[in-house]
Design an enzyme around this catalytic site. Structure first.
Site, mmCIF file in Angstrom:
data_model
loop_
_atom_site.group_PDB
_atom_site.id
_atom_site.type_symbol
_atom_site.label_atom_id
_atom_site.label_comp_id
_atom_site.label_asym_id
_atom_site.label_seq_id
_atom_site.Cartn_x
_atom_site.Cartn_y
_atom_site.Cartn_z
ATOM 1 N N ASP A 11 0.869 -1.193 0.000
ATOM 2 C CA ASP A 11 0.000 0.000 0.000
ATOM 3 C C ASP A 11 0.898 1.233 0.000
ATOM 4 O O ASP A 11 2.088 1.152 0.325
ATOM 5 C CB ASP A 11 -0.910 0.027 1.240
ATOM 6 C CG ASP A 11 -1.843 1.241 1.230
ATOM 7 O OD1 ASP A 11 -2.438 1.520 0.167
ATOM 8 O OD2 ASP A 11 -1.966 1.933 2.254
ATOM 9 N N SER A 12 0.326 2.361 -0.373
ATOM 10 C CA SER A 12 1.083 3.610 -0.330
ATOM 11 C C SER A 12 1.494 3.937 1.109
ATOM 12 O O SER A 12 2.457 4.656 1.325
ATOM 13 C CB SER A 12 0.236 4.750 -0.890
ATOM 14 O OG SER A 12 -0.938 4.888 -0.126
ATOM 15 N N CYS A 74 -4.310 -1.332 -2.264
ATOM 16 C CA CYS A 74 -4.449 0.118 -2.438
ATOM 17 C C CYS A 74 -5.300 0.337 -3.682
ATOM 18 O O CYS A 74 -4.957 -0.150 -4.770
ATOM 19 C CB CYS A 74 -3.056 0.712 -2.625
ATOM 20 S SG CYS A 74 -3.053 2.465 -3.030
ATOM 21 N N THR A 76 -5.912 3.168 -5.213
ATOM 22 C CA THR A 76 -5.310 4.120 -6.141
ATOM 23 C C THR A 76 -4.304 3.402 -7.045
ATOM 24 O O THR A 76 -4.287 3.605 -8.266
ATOM 25 C CB THR A 76 -4.618 5.251 -5.342
ATOM 26 O OG1 THR A 76 -5.540 5.727 -4.360
ATOM 27 C CG2 THR A 76 -4.200 6.383 -6.234
ATOM 28 N N GLU A 159 -3.340 9.581 7.716
ATOM 29 C CA GLU A 159 -1.889 9.309 7.781
ATOM 30 C C GLU A 159 -1.218 10.158 8.867
ATOM 31 O O GLU A 159 -0.183 9.787 9.398
ATOM 32 C CB GLU A 159 -1.223 9.602 6.429
ATOM 33 C CG GLU A 159 -1.521 8.572 5.340
ATOM 34 C CD GLU A 159 -0.555 7.382 5.337
ATOM 35 O OE1 GLU A 159 0.635 7.561 5.605
ATOM 36 O OE2 GLU A 159 -1.020 6.264 5.045
ATOM 37 N N CYS A 193 -11.224 3.051 -0.539
ATOM 38 C CA CYS A 193 -9.841 3.408 -0.195
ATOM 39 C C CYS A 193 -9.534 2.647 1.079
ATOM 40 O O CYS A 193 -10.327 2.690 2.037
ATOM 41 C CB CYS A 193 -9.719 4.916 0.039
ATOM 42 S SG CYS A 193 -8.096 5.385 0.706
ATOM 43 N N HIS A 195 -7.659 3.139 3.427
ATOM 44 C CA HIS A 195 -7.464 3.935 4.639
ATOM 45 C C HIS A 195 -8.790 4.207 5.372
ATOM 46 O O HIS A 195 -8.794 4.440 6.573
ATOM 47 C CB HIS A 195 -6.864 5.307 4.291
ATOM 48 C CG HIS A 195 -5.393 5.283 4.042
ATOM 49 N ND1 HIS A 195 -4.824 4.649 2.968
ATOM 50 C CD2 HIS A 195 -4.358 5.836 4.741
ATOM 51 C CE1 HIS A 195 -3.505 4.826 3.012
ATOM 52 N NE2 HIS A 195 -3.204 5.542 4.070
HETATM 53 N N1 DGL Z 1 -4.931 3.420 0.588
HETATM 54 C C1 DGL Z 1 -4.961 3.927 -0.707
HETATM 55 C C2 DGL Z 1 -6.192 3.509 -1.471
HETATM 56 O O1 DGL Z 1 -6.801 2.499 -1.154
HETATM 57 C C3 DGL Z 1 -4.741 5.384 -0.970
HETATM 58 C C4 DGL Z 1 -3.970 6.250 -0.170
HETATM 59 C C5 DGL Z 1 -3.200 7.353 -0.848
HETATM 60 O O2 DGL Z 1 -3.761 8.348 -1.298
HETATM 61 O O3 DGL Z 1 -1.996 7.167 -0.862
HETATM 62 O O4 DGL Z 1 -6.572 4.178 -2.406
#
Ligand code: DGL
Length: 277
Positions: A11-12, A74, A76, A159, A193, A195
Protein backbone atom coordinates in the site's frame (compact mmCIF):
# COMPACT_ATOMS: atom_id res chain seq x y z
CA UNK A 1 15.27 -15.52 4.76
CA UNK A 2 16.06 -18.64 2.70
CA UNK A 3 13.12 -20.51 1.20
CA UNK A 4 10.77 -17.81 2.32
CA UNK A 5 8.17 -17.24 -0.39
CA UNK A 6 5.71 -14.91 1.27
CA UNK A 7 2.59 -13.26 -0.07
CA UNK A 8 3.51 -9.60 -0.62
CA UNK A 9 1.09 -6.89 0.38
CA UNK A 10 1.58 -3.33 -0.81
CA UNK A 11 0.00 0.00 0.00
CA UNK A 12 1.08 3.61 -0.33
CA UNK A 13 1.06 3.78 3.47
CA UNK A 14 -0.91 2.26 6.32
CA UNK A 15 -4.26 1.61 4.67
CA UNK A 16 -3.34 -1.78 3.23
CA UNK A 17 -2.97 -3.04 6.79
CA UNK A 18 -6.78 -3.04 7.07
CA UNK A 19 -6.81 -5.51 4.16
CA UNK A 20 -3.83 -7.49 5.46
CA UNK A 21 -5.63 -7.84 8.83
CA UNK A 22 -8.57 -9.57 7.10
CA UNK A 23 -6.32 -11.70 4.86
CA UNK A 24 -4.31 -12.90 7.83
CA UNK A 25 -7.49 -13.81 9.71
CA UNK A 26 -8.69 -15.91 6.76
CA UNK A 27 -5.32 -17.42 5.79
CA UNK A 28 -3.04 -17.50 8.84
CA UNK A 29 -0.85 -20.39 7.64
CA UNK A 30 1.17 -18.48 5.01
CA UNK A 31 4.16 -16.16 5.26
CA UNK A 32 3.51 -12.48 4.58
CA UNK A 33 5.55 -9.37 3.91
CA UNK A 34 3.98 -5.91 3.92
CA UNK A 35 5.42 -2.73 2.49
CA UNK A 36 3.95 0.72 3.02
CA UNK A 37 5.47 3.43 0.85
CA UNK A 38 4.93 6.00 3.60
CA UNK A 39 7.85 8.15 2.43
CA UNK A 40 5.94 8.95 -0.78
CA UNK A 41 2.33 8.73 0.43
CA UNK A 42 -0.31 9.84 -0.18
CA UNK A 43 -0.57 8.66 -3.77
CA UNK A 44 -4.15 9.88 -4.21
CA UNK A 45 -3.43 13.17 -5.99
CA UNK A 46 -0.41 12.00 -7.99
CA UNK A 47 -0.25 11.45 -11.74
CA UNK A 48 -0.84 8.14 -13.47
CA UNK A 49 2.84 7.92 -14.39
CA UNK A 50 4.13 8.57 -10.88
CA UNK A 51 1.71 6.13 -9.24
CA UNK A 52 2.74 3.47 -11.72
CA UNK A 53 6.45 4.11 -11.16
CA UNK A 54 6.20 4.08 -7.33
CA UNK A 55 3.96 1.03 -7.27
CA UNK A 56 6.15 -0.97 -9.64
CA UNK A 57 9.28 -0.10 -7.63
CA UNK A 58 7.63 -1.46 -4.48
CA UNK A 59 6.34 -4.56 -6.30
CA UNK A 60 9.86 -5.26 -7.60
CA UNK A 61 11.18 -4.87 -4.06
CA UNK A 62 8.64 -7.46 -2.90
CA UNK A 63 9.71 -9.79 -5.73
CA UNK A 64 13.31 -9.46 -4.49
CA UNK A 65 12.12 -10.63 -1.08
CA UNK A 66 10.86 -13.82 -2.78
CA UNK A 67 7.13 -13.11 -3.21
CA UNK A 68 5.48 -15.18 -5.95
CA UNK A 69 2.24 -13.25 -5.41
CA UNK A 70 1.66 -9.58 -4.56
CA UNK A 71 -1.62 -7.93 -3.55
CA UNK A 72 -1.95 -4.21 -4.25
CA UNK A 73 -3.97 -3.41 -1.13
CA UNK A 74 -4.45 0.12 -2.44
CA UNK A 75 -7.30 1.27 -4.65
CA UNK A 76 -5.31 4.12 -6.14
CA UNK A 77 -2.51 1.79 -7.24
CA UNK A 78 -5.04 -0.82 -8.40
CA UNK A 79 -6.81 1.85 -10.45
CA UNK A 80 -3.74 3.47 -11.96
CA UNK A 81 -0.90 0.95 -12.02
CA UNK A 82 -2.27 -2.59 -12.01
CA UNK A 83 -3.17 -2.87 -15.67
CA UNK A 84 0.30 -1.78 -16.84
CA UNK A 85 1.97 -4.05 -14.33
CA UNK A 86 -0.13 -7.06 -15.37
CA UNK A 87 -0.01 -6.46 -19.09
CA UNK A 88 3.50 -5.08 -19.62
CA UNK A 89 5.86 -5.06 -16.63
CA UNK A 90 5.27 -8.63 -15.46
CA UNK A 91 5.77 -10.05 -18.92
CA UNK A 92 9.21 -8.42 -19.09
CA UNK A 93 10.16 -9.21 -15.48
CA UNK A 94 8.83 -12.68 -14.62
CA UNK A 95 5.60 -13.99 -16.12
CA UNK A 96 5.29 -16.65 -13.39
CA UNK A 97 4.67 -14.06 -10.70
CA UNK A 98 1.26 -12.54 -10.12
CA UNK A 99 0.01 -9.15 -8.98
CA UNK A 100 -3.64 -8.72 -7.97
CA UNK A 101 -5.61 -5.62 -6.99
CA UNK A 102 -8.59 -4.75 -4.82
CA UNK A 103 -11.01 -3.14 -7.28
CA UNK A 104 -12.07 -6.18 -9.27
CA UNK A 105 -12.84 -8.43 -6.26
CA UNK A 106 -14.88 -5.58 -4.77
CA UNK A 107 -16.74 -4.93 -8.03
CA UNK A 108 -17.59 -8.64 -8.30
CA UNK A 109 -19.70 -8.59 -5.13
CA UNK A 110 -20.78 -5.00 -4.45
CA UNK A 111 -23.99 -5.41 -6.43
CA UNK A 112 -25.18 -8.00 -3.92
CA UNK A 113 -25.38 -5.38 -1.19
CA UNK A 114 -27.76 -2.87 -2.75
CA UNK A 115 -31.56 -3.03 -2.91
CA UNK A 116 -32.04 0.30 -4.70
CA UNK A 117 -29.33 -0.47 -7.29
CA UNK A 118 -27.59 2.80 -6.57
CA UNK A 119 -24.28 2.81 -4.76
CA UNK A 120 -21.83 5.51 -3.77
CA UNK A 121 -18.08 4.99 -4.05
CA UNK A 122 -15.80 7.10 -1.86
CA UNK A 123 -12.15 7.12 -2.91
CA UNK A 124 -9.07 9.17 -3.62
CA UNK A 125 -9.03 11.64 -6.48
CA UNK A 126 -6.93 9.16 -8.50
CA UNK A 127 -9.36 6.28 -7.99
CA UNK A 128 -12.42 8.38 -8.83
CA UNK A 129 -10.87 10.03 -11.90
CA UNK A 130 -9.71 6.68 -13.28
CA UNK A 131 -13.35 5.57 -13.58
CA UNK A 132 -12.20 2.04 -12.64
CA UNK A 133 -15.08 1.34 -10.27
CA UNK A 134 -17.74 2.45 -12.77
CA UNK A 135 -16.16 0.26 -15.44
CA UNK A 136 -15.59 -2.84 -13.30
CA UNK A 137 -18.96 -2.68 -11.54
CA UNK A 138 -20.60 -2.15 -14.94
CA UNK A 139 -19.05 -5.42 -16.14
CA UNK A 140 -20.60 -7.44 -13.33
CA UNK A 141 -23.77 -5.44 -12.57
CA UNK A 142 -24.76 -3.40 -15.63
CA UNK A 143 -28.04 -2.28 -14.01
CA UNK A 144 -26.37 -0.61 -11.04
CA UNK A 145 -25.86 3.12 -10.95
CA UNK A 146 -22.48 4.14 -9.51
CA UNK A 147 -22.07 7.57 -7.91
CA UNK A 148 -18.55 8.65 -6.97
CA UNK A 149 -16.99 11.18 -4.64
CA UNK A 150 -13.31 12.00 -4.23
CA UNK A 151 -12.30 12.65 -0.61
CA UNK A 152 -8.78 14.10 -1.06
CA UNK A 153 -8.38 15.28 2.54
CA UNK A 154 -9.25 12.03 4.28
CA UNK A 155 -5.97 10.16 3.64
CA UNK A 156 -3.77 13.04 4.89
CA UNK A 157 -5.96 13.30 8.03
CA UNK A 158 -5.62 9.58 8.60
CA UNK A 159 -1.89 9.31 7.78
CA UNK A 160 -1.22 12.19 10.20
CA UNK A 161 -3.21 10.67 13.05
CA UNK A 162 -5.90 13.39 12.99
CA UNK A 163 -8.74 11.11 11.94
CA UNK A 164 -10.36 10.72 15.36
CA UNK A 165 -9.95 14.36 16.41
CA UNK A 166 -12.91 16.79 16.34
CA UNK A 167 -11.34 18.69 13.41
CA UNK A 168 -11.83 15.68 11.17
CA UNK A 169 -15.62 15.86 11.53
CA UNK A 170 -15.92 18.84 9.21
CA UNK A 171 -14.21 17.03 6.32
CA UNK A 172 -16.00 13.75 6.96
CA UNK A 173 -19.36 15.47 6.81
CA UNK A 174 -18.41 17.59 3.79
CA UNK A 175 -17.68 14.67 1.46
CA UNK A 176 -20.64 12.63 2.74
CA UNK A 177 -22.98 15.56 2.05
CA UNK A 178 -21.55 15.79 -1.47
CA UNK A 179 -22.11 12.13 -2.34
CA UNK A 180 -25.56 12.01 -0.77
CA UNK A 181 -26.54 15.11 -2.76
CA UNK A 182 -25.93 13.12 -5.96
CA UNK A 183 -28.94 10.86 -5.36
CA UNK A 184 -31.51 10.15 -2.66
CA UNK A 185 -31.56 6.48 -3.73
CA UNK A 186 -28.06 5.51 -2.61
CA UNK A 187 -28.40 2.71 -0.05
CA UNK A 188 -24.79 1.44 -0.07
CA UNK A 189 -21.59 3.36 0.41
CA UNK A 190 -18.36 1.65 -0.57
CA UNK A 191 -15.19 2.72 1.22
CA UNK A 192 -13.08 2.54 -1.94
CA UNK A 193 -9.84 3.41 -0.20
CA UNK A 194 -8.14 1.07 2.23
CA UNK A 195 -7.46 3.94 4.64
CA UNK A 196 -11.12 4.79 5.21
CA UNK A 197 -12.07 1.96 7.62
CA UNK A 198 -10.20 4.03 10.23
CA UNK A 199 -12.90 6.70 10.03
CA UNK A 200 -15.83 4.32 9.63
CA UNK A 201 -17.16 5.24 13.08
CA UNK A 202 -17.20 8.95 12.20
CA UNK A 203 -18.75 8.22 8.78
CA UNK A 204 -21.57 6.31 10.49
CA UNK A 205 -22.30 9.30 12.72
CA UNK A 206 -23.08 11.49 9.70
CA UNK A 207 -24.91 8.92 7.60
CA UNK A 208 -28.66 8.22 7.62
CA UNK A 209 -29.35 4.85 9.25
CA UNK A 210 -30.73 3.30 6.03
CA UNK A 211 -27.37 3.52 4.25
CA UNK A 212 -24.94 0.66 4.79
CA UNK A 213 -21.17 1.02 4.66
CA UNK A 214 -19.09 -1.61 2.88
CA UNK A 215 -15.35 -1.88 3.46
CA UNK A 216 -13.03 -4.08 1.48
CA UNK A 217 -10.92 -6.13 3.90
CA UNK A 218 -13.12 -9.23 4.13
CA UNK A 219 -14.13 -9.00 0.46
CA UNK A 220 -10.50 -9.05 -0.70
CA UNK A 221 -9.62 -11.81 1.78
CA UNK A 222 -12.47 -14.06 0.52
CA UNK A 223 -11.43 -13.39 -3.04
CA UNK A 224 -7.84 -14.42 -2.25
CA UNK A 225 -9.04 -17.67 -0.65
CA UNK A 226 -10.96 -18.38 -3.83
CA UNK A 227 -8.00 -17.42 -6.06
CA UNK A 228 -5.63 -19.78 -4.23
CA UNK A 229 -8.16 -22.62 -4.51
CA UNK A 230 -8.37 -22.06 -8.25
CA UNK A 231 -4.57 -21.77 -8.67
CA UNK A 232 -2.99 -24.69 -6.79
CA UNK A 233 0.40 -24.15 -8.47
CA UNK A 234 0.52 -20.65 -6.95
CA UNK A 235 -0.85 -21.85 -3.63
CA UNK A 236 1.88 -24.49 -3.37
CA UNK A 237 4.63 -22.04 -4.20
CA UNK A 238 3.87 -19.88 -1.11
CA UNK A 239 5.78 -20.78 2.05
CA UNK A 240 3.93 -21.60 5.26
CA UNK A 241 5.73 -20.63 8.42
CA UNK A 242 3.12 -18.18 9.72
CA UNK A 243 5.55 -15.24 9.64
CA UNK A 244 4.55 -11.60 9.15
CA UNK A 245 7.13 -8.97 8.31
CA UNK A 246 6.47 -5.25 7.91
CA UNK A 247 8.48 -2.65 6.04
CA UNK A 248 8.19 1.08 5.51
CA UNK A 249 10.04 3.35 3.10
CA UNK A 250 10.35 5.98 5.87
CA UNK A 251 13.50 5.61 7.94
CA UNK A 252 11.58 6.41 11.14
CA UNK A 253 10.27 2.91 11.69
CA UNK A 254 9.06 3.66 15.22
CA UNK A 255 6.63 6.23 13.90
CA UNK A 256 5.39 3.70 11.36
CA UNK A 257 4.94 1.05 14.07
CA UNK A 258 2.88 3.42 16.19
CA UNK A 259 0.30 4.16 13.47
CA UNK A 260 0.49 0.73 11.88
CA UNK A 261 -0.79 -0.84 15.08
CA UNK A 262 -3.98 1.19 14.81
CA UNK A 263 -4.63 -0.10 11.28
CA UNK A 264 -3.53 -3.68 11.90
CA UNK A 265 -5.15 -3.97 15.35
CA UNK A 266 -2.03 -5.77 16.68
CA UNK A 267 1.49 -4.61 17.50
CA UNK A 268 3.75 -4.05 14.47
CA UNK A 269 7.57 -4.00 14.39
CA UNK A 270 8.80 -2.79 11.04
CA UNK A 271 12.06 -2.51 9.15
CA UNK A 272 13.24 0.15 6.73
CA UNK A 273 12.96 -0.66 3.02
CA UNK A 274 15.21 1.52 0.92
CA UNK A 275 13.58 1.94 -2.46
CA UNK A 276 16.02 3.32 -5.00
CA UNK A 277 14.41 6.13 -6.96
N1 DGL B 1 -4.93 3.42 0.59
C1 DGL B 1 -4.96 3.93 -0.71
C2 DGL B 1 -6.19 3.51 -1.47
O1 DGL B 1 -6.80 2.50 -1.15
C3 DGL B 1 -4.74 5.38 -0.97
C4 DGL B 1 -3.97 6.25 -0.17
C5 DGL B 1 -3.20 7.35 -0.85
O2 DGL B 1 -3.76 8.35 -1.30
O3 DGL B 1 -2.00 7.17 -0.86
O4 DGL B 1 -6.57 4.18 -2.41
Amino acid sequence: MVNNKPIGIFDSGYGGLTVFRSIFKQLPEYDYIYIGDTARAPYGNRSFQTIHQYTWECVQWLFKQGCPLVILACNTASAKALRNIQQIDLKNEDPARRVLGVIRPTAEVIGNYTQTKEIGVLGTKGTVQSGSYRMEIGNFFPDIKVHQQACPLWVPLIENGEYDKPGADYFVKQYLDQILAQSANIDTLLLGCTHYPLIEKKIKEYLPGNIQIVSQGDIVAHSLVDYLQRHPEMEQSISRNKTQRFFTTTDDTEDFDHYAELFFSSPVKSGYAEIKC
